[in-house]
Design an enzyme around this catalytic site. Structure first.
Site, PDB file in Angstrom:
ATOM      1  N   ARG A  60      -3.676  41.237  60.846  1.00 20.93           N
ATOM      2  CA  ARG A  60      -2.447  40.811  60.553  1.00 20.93           C
ATOM      3  C   ARG A  60      -1.529  40.122  61.328  1.00 20.93           C
ATOM      4  O   ARG A  60      -0.774  39.356  61.127  1.00 20.93           O
ATOM      5  CB  ARG A  60      -1.697  42.101  59.735  1.00 20.93           C
ATOM      6  CG  ARG A  60      -0.108  41.760  59.186  1.00 20.93           C
ATOM      7  CD  ARG A  60       0.332  42.625  58.432  1.00 20.93           C
ATOM      8  NE  ARG A  60       0.184  44.069  58.540  1.00 20.93           N
ATOM      9  CZ  ARG A  60       0.566  44.709  59.618  1.00 20.93           C
ATOM     10  NH1 ARG A  60       1.438  44.038  60.614  1.00 20.93           N
ATOM     11  NH2 ARG A  60       0.297  45.928  59.804  1.00 20.93           N
ATOM     12  N   TYR A 113      11.644  22.538  44.960  1.00 23.26           N
ATOM     13  CA  TYR A 113      10.647  23.308  44.088  1.00 23.26           C
ATOM     14  C   TYR A 113      11.394  24.264  43.546  1.00 23.26           C
ATOM     15  O   TYR A 113      12.134  25.129  44.233  1.00 23.26           O
ATOM     16  CB  TYR A 113       9.461  23.567  45.075  1.00 23.26           C
ATOM     17  CG  TYR A 113       8.451  24.489  44.607  1.00 23.26           C
ATOM     18  CD1 TYR A 113       7.569  23.623  43.564  1.00 23.26           C
ATOM     19  CD2 TYR A 113       8.118  25.705  45.006  1.00 23.26           C
ATOM     20  CE1 TYR A 113       6.335  24.470  43.262  1.00 23.26           C
ATOM     21  CE2 TYR A 113       7.206  26.594  44.428  1.00 23.26           C
ATOM     22  CZ  TYR A 113       6.444  25.757  43.505  1.00 23.26           C
ATOM     23  OH  TYR A 113       5.157  26.427  43.221  1.00 23.26           O
ATOM     24  N   ASP A 185      10.135  20.786  53.425  1.00 18.02           N
ATOM     25  CA  ASP A 185       8.892  20.985  52.743  1.00 18.02           C
ATOM     26  C   ASP A 185       8.159  19.364  52.447  1.00 18.02           C
ATOM     27  O   ASP A 185       8.555  18.769  51.812  1.00 18.02           O
ATOM     28  CB  ASP A 185       9.182  21.789  51.358  1.00 18.02           C
ATOM     29  CG  ASP A 185       8.070  21.938  50.646  1.00 18.02           C
ATOM     30  OD1 ASP A 185       6.902  21.379  50.633  1.00 18.02           O
ATOM     31  OD2 ASP A 185       7.956  22.943  49.438  1.00 18.02           O
ATOM     32  N   LYS A 210      -2.095  22.778  47.981  1.00 19.22           N
ATOM     33  CA  LYS A 210      -2.022  21.476  47.689  1.00 19.22           C
ATOM     34  C   LYS A 210      -2.924  20.522  48.429  1.00 19.22           C
ATOM     35  O   LYS A 210      -4.063  20.749  48.621  1.00 19.22           O
ATOM     36  CB  LYS A 210      -0.771  21.138  47.554  1.00 19.22           C
ATOM     37  CG  LYS A 210       0.280  22.009  46.804  1.00 19.22           C
ATOM     38  CD  LYS A 210      -0.047  22.517  45.432  1.00 19.22           C
ATOM     39  CE  LYS A 210       0.693  23.877  45.059  1.00 19.22           C
ATOM     40  NZ  LYS A 210       2.028  23.566  45.287  1.00 19.22           N
TER      41      LYS A 210
HETATM   42  C1  LIG Z   1       3.205  24.635  45.537  1.00 16.90           C
HETATM   43  C2  LIG Z   1       4.445  24.349  46.180  1.00 16.90           C
HETATM   44  C3  LIG Z   1       5.059  25.284  47.083  1.00 16.90           C
HETATM   45  C4  LIG Z   1       4.602  26.771  47.288  1.00 16.90           C
HETATM   46  O1  LIG Z   1       3.561  27.000  47.500  1.00 16.90           O
HETATM   47  P1  LIG Z   1       2.376  28.010  47.125  1.00 16.90           P
HETATM   48  O2  LIG Z   1       1.136  27.702  48.284  1.00 16.90           O
HETATM   49  O3  LIG Z   1       1.983  27.941  45.824  1.00 16.90           O
HETATM   50  O4  LIG Z   1       3.105  29.372  47.640  1.00 16.90           O
HETATM   51  C5  LIG Z   1       6.290  24.807  47.905  1.00 16.90           C
HETATM   52  N1  LIG Z   1       6.703  23.698  47.702  1.00 16.90           N
HETATM   53  C6  LIG Z   1       6.179  22.557  46.961  1.00 16.90           C
HETATM   54  C7  LIG Z   1       6.684  21.464  47.009  1.00 16.90           C
HETATM   55  C8  LIG Z   1       5.121  22.995  46.243  1.00 16.90           C
HETATM   56  O5  LIG Z   1       4.522  21.884  45.402  1.00 16.90           O
END
Ligand SMILES: *Cc1c(COP(=O)(O)O)cnc(C)c1O
Length: 403
Positions: A60, A113, A185, A210
């Protein structure tokens, strides 16, 4: 009692599985599933746990697969330091928990998001913090909001689903003048399109789930910081339990191997898809930052290194469009095109999502409409299939509406 000459199976089988020393190095990284590491003695344990010596004790706190992936993310973003977390959401949680106290205010883009807004607004407020939201394309409103002295400004480089592109350099300049740190982000763009730390951001985070991984088989996140000196982030990830698992890190590193190829090809295909859709009479609107009609086309060209200097250019793998005829038209398109309807993005193959019933379902129809989301709005995540295959499926979807 005499020691048996050969150990009993019951004892032999539970001996520690220490690897024999290797004289050559495996080119592909091994997967270190071990949750714990054996120390030579108390001195070594004390030095590693105290941070005076590199090494691993408990997974961890750190393990080789996370370290390898984090270091690749750090270099991909030109960052001072980077960490891997169990999801994109835990990466945002880590920044929030490491940088903010309950007295702090965070200023978030209204286009964030949905789960990120829920974290900053609903969850952070339960801890005593405050979240304000602002349309970052309205500079007057943004400057006014900065008067609240936020600790963090949180935004996305390319937003969902209308693919608005932030004027990141200007936003960061104003934030820094007001004493705020900028958290970006970058999930929709990825590091091959833009590296936010080079454009003024203090932190960049990405959902590795993603485009970074790109194969829809891992949920993982990363956060990278401009500064190399932020020890609290690692402590927060361990203490709040946000760490990533070894196998997921290994899969993501494998996925990253083809990031540049996938990102370039899917963006090229996305531009072709956007141009095809823009030529259809059943499309009321097409949103693609690489097309000259997009409201942020020139910002996108600057931020996403668009070449040539004028005209359309590949600006990421996402294309959003609104069909005339509302939800029934969207349903006909989904059935007719045979493109998988998946509310995520950046798979190898093309997928689509329907924001009104998935990502933006929490908004009232009026709020959806004010953001440009209607029953007929579809967001494509374009994959790496051939141009003709994608064009055939899009055309089949469009034809299904007309018939
Ligand atoms: C999917 C996504 C997240 C969250 O990511 P996870 O891996 O699903 O927790 C945050 N910001 C954006 C723009 C996303 O598309």
């Amino acid at each position: 009692m005499t020691e048996p000459r050969t150990p009993r199976p019951a004892d032999l089988c539970v001996e520690p599985a220490f690897l024999p020393p290797l004289t050559t190095r495996p080119l592909a990284s091994p997967i270190y599933l071990s949750s714990v590491y054996a120390c030579d003695d108390t001195v070594q344990a004390d030095r590693i746990l105290g941070g005076q010596e590199p090494g691993y004790v408990y997974a961890r706190d750190g393990h080789p697969n996370a370290a390898l992936l984090a270091d690749r993310c750090r270099r991909l973003h030109g960052a001072g330091a980077a960490w891997v977390c169990s999801s994109g959401m835990s990466a945002l949680s880590a920044v929030l928990l490491a940088r903010c106290t309950p007295q702090d205010t965070v200023l978030a883009s209204t286009r964030l998001y949905g789960k990120s807004l829920a974290l900053l607004d609903r969850e952070f407020s339960r801890l005593g913090g405050k979240c304000l939201t602002v349309d970052l394309h309205d500079e007057g409103a943004y400057v006014a909001a900065l008067a609240a002295r936020p600790k963090l400004v949180v935004l996305e480089t390319i937003t969902n689903p209308l693919l608005r592109v932030a004027d990141l350099e200007r936003i960061a300049e104003l934030a820094h003048a007001a004493g705020a740190e900028v958290v970006v982000d970058n999930t929709f763009a990825g590091p091959t399109l833009v590296r936010p730390l080079e454009r003024g951001a203090d932190f960049v985070l990405e959902s590795i789930t993603k485009i970074m991984n790109g194969h829809s088989d891992v949920v993982l996140g990363m956060v990278a910081a401009k500064s190399a000196d932020l020890p609290r982030l690692g402590a927060v990830i361990s203490t709040w339990g946000l760490a990533a698992a070894p196998f997921d890190c290994w899969l993501a590193l494998r996925g990253l191997g083809t990031l540049a190829l996938r990102a370039d090809e899917s963006a090229r295909q996305a531009l072709a898809a956007a141009e095809l859709l823009a030529g259809s009479p059943v499309c009321e609107a097409v949103h693609y930052p690489g097309l000259p009609g997009h409201p942020d086309h020139e910002i996108a060209r600057r931020l996403l290194d668009g070449t040539p200097p004028t005209g359309p250019f590949p600006a990421g793998a996402m294309v959003t469009f609104t069909l005339r005829g509302g939800t029934p038209a969207a349903e006909a398109f989904i059935r007719g095109s045979d493109i998988p309807f998946c509310p995520s993005l950046a798979d190898l193959g093309t997928t689509l999502s329907h924001p009104a019933t998935t990502s933006h379902r929490a908004l009232s129809p009026a709020d959806q409409a004010s953001q440009g989301i209607f029953g007929g709005t579809i967001r494509l995540s374009v994959g790496i299939e051939s141009t003709t295959h994608t064009a055939t499926r899009l055309t089949a979807g469009l034809t299904a509406i007309q018939s």
